[in-house]
Enzyme design. Structure first.
Site, short mmCIF file in Angstrom:
data_model
loop_
_atom_site.label_atom_id
_atom_site.label_comp_id
_atom_site.label_asym_id
_atom_site.label_seq_id
_atom_site.Cartn_x
_atom_site.Cartn_y
_atom_site.Cartn_z
N PRO A 37 -5.74 2.19 -5.07
CG PRO A 37 -7.64 2.73 -4.16
CD PRO A 37 -6.52 1.86 -3.93
CB CYS A 38 -2.81 5.49 -7.36
SG CYS A 38 -1.74 6.31 -8.50
#
Ligand SMILES: C[S@@+](CC[C@H](N)C(=O)[O-])C[C@H]1O[C@@H](n2cnc3c(N)ncnc32)[C@H](O)[C@@H]1O
Length: 378
Positions: free
Chosen positions: A84-85
């Site tokens: 996730p980013c």
């Protein structure tokens, strides 16, 4: 002859959309088997174990944990994962050492530790532009320094039999051999040099529409659940997705109040309540006060669904109104649009299930990536 397994480690594995699709890939006797997975979310890990038969480690991804897992399973040939980013702006160039990108860094640390023959990192399509492109550049440089050739691309899921126009950024790293993205040898090189599958048209591909994917599921009123099929399978997609299933689970619609249902009844297929011609016709007492451009929108049944986001049961946040029924999609309709078979059981609360479905890599897209990897890299 016995199939030869390519051993895969799935990081940030969620409910297992990626691992499931990879397990369907074949090239001759070659197949991909996920031998370990890591995710911090217990409900998603339960789903993974229930359907894929191995229990992920319910922990944060870290170099220490990856080392421990490798000690248990031995070497792996492939690492996959969608760290996730979030996009955020920064003027600095050291994107990978920014704390907010630590999960992307953890993914690369795992690649460095395990030195698999190939890796697949998936992410949102904005990945290449985060931090003015510095993050993408640094990921590419680090992967190359580790000895990988890198192949970035954006894939449109509807080209691989998924009844959904979802686009994902995919970065494939290979130690030897070459890699070609599956499907048509693709078209435009966008301004940032990224090989980009043409997003505007699916022309020439055999598309699966929302109706193709779901027309055998029973009608539902808002708030209703039905655990049986209303029809025999109507097409090959339905025959395939129902294989081994005697009844659909999670065909449950979110509850909407009567005023909201009345509002939905004024929105035609392919339109949003905020389209001026639609808005004008909605009685003032029903009109939504605010929303995103793609919210309060009704899906067009004759086309693949729009992206199934983590909000796909909330019309005020996503394009998710059923084409003919005055309600948001059921969980099972969302799962079908993601190409999860009806035998795939989601664990946890309704909200856990919705998030697992909306977060997943569509298994049929993962299968296409797996096929290309098996053909070219192993
Ligand atoms: C996009 S989802 C993964 C979807 C999955 N690849 C699939 O196909 O179903 C990202 C996952 O990262 C997990 N996650 C977030 N932070 C994490 C961390 N620090 N360590 C491990 N997992 C994490 C979330 O729980 C979520 O399941």
């Amino acid at each position: 002859m016995k199939a030869k397994s390519i051993k895969c480690l799935d990081l940030f594995s969620g409910c297992g959309g990626m691992s499931l699709g990879l397990s369907w890939a074949r090239h001759g006797q070659l197949a991909i088997e996920s031998v370990a997975a890591i995710d911090i979310w217990a409900a998603a890990c339960e789903t993974y174990e229930r359907n894929l038969g191995i229990a992920p480690r319910v922990e944060r991804v870290s170099a220490e944990l990856v080392s421990e897992v490798l000690d248990q399973v031995g070497s792996v040939d492939l690492i996959v994962g969608g760290p996730p980013c979030q996009g955020f702006s920064t003027s600095g160039k050291r994107a990978l050492s920014d704390k907010r990108n630590h999960l992307v860094k953890s993914f690369l640390d795992a690649v460095e530790l395990a030195q698999p023959k190939a890796f697949v990192m998936e992410n949102v399509t904005g990945f290449t532009t985060f931090q003015n492109g510095h993050l993408f550049d640094e990921v590419v440089q680090r992967a190359m320094a580790l000895g990988y050739q890198v192949h970035p691309g954006v894939l449109l899921a509807s080209r691989f039999g998924v009844p959904q126009r979802r686009r994902r950024f995919i970065l494939v790293g290979t130690r030897s051999g070459t890699f070609r993205f599956p499907g048509r040898i693709d078209t435009d090189v966008s301004s940032d040099g990224l090989l980009e599958v043409d997003q505007k048209t699916d022309a020439g591909f055999s598309l699966v529409s929302f109706y193709d994917a779901t027309s055998d599921l029973p009608r539902l009123a808002a708030g209703e659940q039905v655990d049986r099929y209303s029809k025999a399978p109507q097409n090959d997609f339905q025959r395939w997705i129902r294989t081994g299933s005697s009844k659909p689970s999670d065909h449950v619609s979110p509850n909407h109040n009567p005023k909201f249902v009345e509002l939905l009844s004024h929105i035609p297929q392919g339109k949003s309540a905020f389209d001026p011609d639609v808005f004008r016709e909605i009685p003032k007492r029903l009109r939504p006060r605010s929303g995103f451009a793609n919210s309060y929108a009704r899906i067009r049944g004759s086309q693949p669904a729009p992206t199934i986001t983590r909000n796909f049961t909330t019309p005020s946040s996503a394009n998710c109104i059923h084409p003919r029924q005055h309600r948001a999609l059921s969980l099972r309709e969302g799962a079908r649009c993601q190409s999860f078979p009806d035998t795939f059981e989601f664990m946890g609360s309704m909200s856990d299930k919705r998030l697992q479905i909306g977060n997943a890599v569509p298994p049929l897209l993962a299968r296409a990536i797996g096929n290309a990897l098996l053909e070219l890299c192993f």
